[in-house]
Design a protein around this motif. Sequence first.
Motif, mmCIF file in Angstrom:
data_model
loop_
_atom_site.group_PDB
_atom_site.id
_atom_site.type_symbol
_atom_site.label_atom_id
_atom_site.label_comp_id
_atom_site.label_asym_id
_atom_site.label_seq_id
_atom_site.Cartn_x
_atom_site.Cartn_y
_atom_site.Cartn_z
ATOM 1 N N LEU A 1 -3.964 5.477 -7.601
ATOM 2 C CA LEU A 1 -4.085 5.050 -6.213
ATOM 3 C C LEU A 1 -5.150 3.965 -6.118
ATOM 4 O O LEU A 1 -6.316 4.189 -6.454
ATOM 5 C CB LEU A 1 -4.443 6.235 -5.321
ATOM 6 N N GLU A 2 -4.732 2.784 -5.684
ATOM 7 C CA GLU A 2 -5.620 1.622 -5.681
ATOM 8 C C GLU A 2 -6.306 1.400 -4.343
ATOM 9 O O GLU A 2 -7.066 0.426 -4.190
ATOM 10 C CB GLU A 2 -4.816 0.362 -6.057
ATOM 11 N N PHE A 3 -6.049 2.265 -3.377
ATOM 12 C CA PHE A 3 -6.580 2.052 -2.032
ATOM 13 C C PHE A 3 -7.280 3.313 -1.543
ATOM 14 O O PHE A 3 -7.030 4.412 -2.040
ATOM 15 C CB PHE A 3 -5.453 1.664 -1.070
ATOM 16 N N THR A 4 -8.129 3.142 -0.568
ATOM 17 C CA THR A 4 -8.824 4.293 0.011
ATOM 18 C C THR A 4 -7.855 5.088 0.886
ATOM 19 O O THR A 4 -6.795 4.591 1.282
ATOM 20 C CB THR A 4 -10.013 3.833 0.866
ATOM 21 N N ALA A 5 -8.260 6.309 1.214
ATOM 22 C CA ALA A 5 -7.426 7.154 2.079
ATOM 23 C C ALA A 5 -7.223 6.477 3.434
ATOM 24 O O ALA A 5 -6.131 6.555 4.023
ATOM 25 C CB ALA A 5 -8.074 8.516 2.259
ATOM 26 N N GLY A 6 -8.249 5.803 3.930
ATOM 27 C CA GLY A 6 -8.146 5.100 5.208
ATOM 28 C C GLY A 6 -7.152 3.955 5.153
ATOM 29 O O GLY A 6 -6.394 3.720 6.106
ATOM 30 N N GLN A 7 -7.135 3.227 4.035
ATOM 31 C CA GLN A 7 -6.190 2.118 3.881
ATOM 32 C C GLN A 7 -4.749 2.614 3.780
ATOM 33 O O GLN A 7 -3.824 1.998 4.312
ATOM 34 C CB GLN A 7 -6.578 1.294 2.651
ATOM 35 N N VAL B 1 0.840 -1.200 0.000
ATOM 36 C CA VAL B 1 0.000 0.000 0.000
ATOM 37 C C VAL B 1 0.878 1.253 0.000
ATOM 38 O O VAL B 1 0.602 2.226 -0.714
ATOM 39 C CB VAL B 1 -0.950 0.000 1.220
ATOM 40 N N ILE B 2 1.954 1.214 0.808
ATOM 41 C CA ILE B 2 2.885 2.348 0.862
ATOM 42 C C ILE B 2 3.517 2.580 -0.508
ATOM 43 O O ILE B 2 3.604 3.722 -0.992
ATOM 44 C CB ILE B 2 3.968 2.099 1.923
ATOM 45 N N LYS B 3 3.932 1.516 -1.164
ATOM 46 C CA LYS B 3 4.542 1.622 -2.485
ATOM 47 C C LYS B 3 3.576 2.257 -3.476
ATOM 48 O O LYS B 3 3.938 3.144 -4.256
ATOM 49 C CB LYS B 3 4.980 0.240 -2.978
ATOM 50 N N ASN B 4 2.329 1.818 -3.442
ATOM 51 C CA ASN B 4 1.334 2.365 -4.367
ATOM 52 C C ASN B 4 1.052 3.838 -4.070
ATOM 53 O O ASN B 4 0.901 4.653 -4.985
ATOM 54 C CB ASN B 4 0.049 1.550 -4.289
ATOM 55 N N SER B 5 0.997 4.191 -2.778
ATOM 56 C CA SER B 5 0.707 5.589 -2.422
ATOM 57 C C SER B 5 1.828 6.512 -2.866
ATOM 58 O O SER B 5 1.577 7.651 -3.294
ATOM 59 C CB SER B 5 0.467 5.706 -0.914
ATOM 60 N N LEU B 6 3.074 6.043 -2.793
ATOM 61 C CA LEU B 6 4.198 6.851 -3.259
ATOM 62 C C LEU B 6 4.224 6.940 -4.779
ATOM 63 O O LEU B 6 4.499 7.996 -5.346
ATOM 64 C CB LEU B 6 5.515 6.255 -2.753
ATOM 65 N N ALA B 7 3.920 5.813 -5.440
ATOM 66 C CA ALA B 7 3.893 5.809 -6.899
ATOM 67 C C ALA B 7 2.787 6.721 -7.425
ATOM 68 O O ALA B 7 2.891 7.267 -8.530
ATOM 69 C CB ALA B 7 3.701 4.390 -7.419
ATOM 70 N N ALA B 8 1.727 6.881 -6.634
ATOM 71 C CA ALA B 8 0.632 7.769 -7.030
ATOM 72 C C ALA B 8 1.050 9.226 -6.946
ATOM 73 O O ALA B 8 0.509 10.082 -7.651
ATOM 74 C CB ALA B 8 -0.592 7.514 -6.151
ATOM 75 N N ILE B 9 1.990 9.526 -6.052
ATOM 76 C CA ILE B 9 2.560 10.889 -5.998
ATOM 77 C C ILE B 9 3.497 11.073 -7.177
ATOM 78 O O ILE B 9 3.431 12.057 -7.909
ATOM 79 C CB ILE B 9 3.313 11.120 -4.674
ATOM 80 N N SER B 10 4.386 10.100 -7.356
ATOM 81 C CA SER B 10 5.317 10.123 -8.482
ATOM 82 C C SER B 10 5.939 8.748 -8.641
ATOM 83 O O SER B 10 6.356 8.131 -7.650
ATOM 84 C CB SER B 10 6.416 11.167 -8.250
ATOM 85 N N ASP B 11 6.012 8.279 -9.871
ATOM 86 C CA ASP B 11 6.698 7.011 -10.126
ATOM 87 C C ASP B 11 8.165 7.256 -10.443
ATOM 88 O O ASP B 11 8.927 6.321 -10.668
ATOM 89 C CB ASP B 11 6.041 6.265 -11.283
ATOM 90 N N ASP B 12 8.558 8.526 -10.456
ATOM 91 C CA ASP B 12 9.938 8.901 -10.757
ATOM 92 C C ASP B 12 10.830 8.562 -9.570
ATOM 93 O O ASP B 12 10.608 9.032 -8.451
ATOM 94 C CB ASP B 12 10.013 10.398 -11.063
ATOM 95 N N ARG B 13 11.839 7.745 -9.818
ATOM 96 C CA ARG B 13 12.715 7.293 -8.731
ATOM 97 C C ARG B 13 13.473 8.456 -8.092
ATOM 98 O O ARG B 13 13.778 8.418 -6.895
ATOM 99 C CB ARG B 13 13.715 6.255 -9.255
ATOM 100 N N ARG B 14 13.782 9.474 -8.865
ATOM 101 C CA ARG B 14 14.498 10.626 -8.315
ATOM 102 C C ARG B 14 13.635 11.350 -7.284
ATOM 103 O O ARG B 14 14.115 11.745 -6.219
ATOM 104 C CB ARG B 14 14.891 11.581 -9.444
#
Length: 587
Positions: A287-293, A101-114
């Motif tokens: 983002l594949e999850f709810t804000a609560g998740q 879930v953490i990985k997806n939430s960060l990727a939703a902000i940016s998938d850019d590794r930098r």
Amino acid sequence: MPWKMDINPLGSLALSALVAAVPILYLFWALAYKRMKGHWAAISAVIIAMLISVVAYGMPVNLSVLSVFNGFLFGLWPVCWIVVTAVYIYNLSVETKQFEVIKNSLAAISDDRRVQAVIIAYSFGAFLEGAAGFGTPVAISAAMLAGLGFNPIYAAGICLIANTAPVAFGAIGIPIVVGSAVSGVDMMAMSKMVGRQLPFFSIVVPFYMAVVMAGWKKAVEIWPILLVSGGSFALTQFLVSNYIGPYLPDILSSIVSIIATVIFAKIWHPKESWTFEHEAAAGRAKLEFTAGQVFRAWAPFILLSIFVAAWGIKPVKAALDQLLTIKFPITGLDKEIIDHLGKPKPAVYIFNVLSAAGTAILFAGILSIPVMGASIGTALRVAGRTLNQLKWPIVTIGTILGFAYLYNFSGMAITLGYAFASTGVIFPFFAAFLGWLGVFMTGSDTSSNALFGKLQEVTARQIGIDPVLTVATNSSGGVFGKMISPQSIAVATAATGYVGHEGDIFRFTLKHSIILTFLMGVLAMLQAYVFTWMIPHWEQVVQAAAAAAKSAATTPSTEGLNYLIITFAVSILIVIISRVVGRGAVK
């Protein structure tokens, strides 16, 4: 009869310093050239240092052995305790699938590794450094980047580079407090001076990280977000250090940087996302999850941040120390060595069971078990696996601290310090490298300031410059030794599952460490002789240590207990909320 330290045993300071440097040069060779595993490099370096301490410095064998033992104990507690508990929380997050879930939430902000590296390693890592220090930011940030899919050498190396700008104000400003107490330089003056050096680098470090990861052209592509991240941190760091004090620069700067970077990343994104060669750019994820998740998945790290921040508050530490702290002298070593100033060196081991930062992280880990939905069996199994995973890093860290303590108790560290001090008018330049050397040996900017703070002050007065500059430069230059300290590298490799490749990480960071320390030395020279207006005005404070001790002693324990009650109440509330709003999260 106590043994008297001789810091010039060969009758020539240059020759004595050369001999004292042999174990350090060997450690550089073993890690950078031979790429020796960290624990074997540390063990062999300690053996060489012991031989030199006995043969060249005339140190009795029993004192040499006990010095290493004393340092090894400190390496186990509190340093290794931080690493074990921090990696445990990460491992439990992975085991329970919450890290997905953490990985997806960060990727939703940016998938850019930098961009991900800047947010996690720089901004979030700075918060952990400000709250706890002593390995916590590298352990957590490197583990998170590795979990996100970063190549282990980049996950470790980038976090080590990122963990520079905040180090001088780490653990609620303890390096500045110690540097002031040891040198007699006014604490606020030292805070101001460091705050007039490090912000120049704080704004550069995100750019530097991006260049190391992707090259100059790819770094320039995302200059707006790098400027927002580093600029917001640097500006806040300058303002807080110069107008509030040394306790909160990292905490406030990192919070401002995190908020500014995340908001800006939501608004602005590079035309093309950058990923590692083995990855395919997938674009910003949905983002594949709810804000609560998402909140539930991040809750363990929120709890970690709350606890380490609370443990950094002086009344809390005082209350916890009053409840349970075990102190005992190292028999046969305590006051059995007379230092170069004629004072007996104490050797008292402090087992601060409750006030150690690792204990704060442990409480966060315990409360994270219900947050993640883990069973007791799963929690215990992950704990056992974590200890097994970290067995060699624990040996490395303990041995390196033994190495550092031997250098201190034998006089070899002081020999090297006086050799640097003999450089005369160009000493401000070498003041940065003296701090760098101290952090390389001890893994701690605090320890480096304790080791060389007074030497920096005395030398500055001898050559006619303001000692606040050199004492501050010891701390500011020392931060760049953090990325090559074997202790820090052991923490990074443990967190990323890259144990046994400490030499690769050392080679990765060595060049950058030297370049940045060189630039700090140049800045110190300019401030000493050209931009002298940058040095703050201050008055000598000779009772700084006594005043600090008196203040700590008179801090009421009830205040600390009240903070603890609030901390646990808020944390339990977070646990309940995370379970209620996070239903249906990945299991």
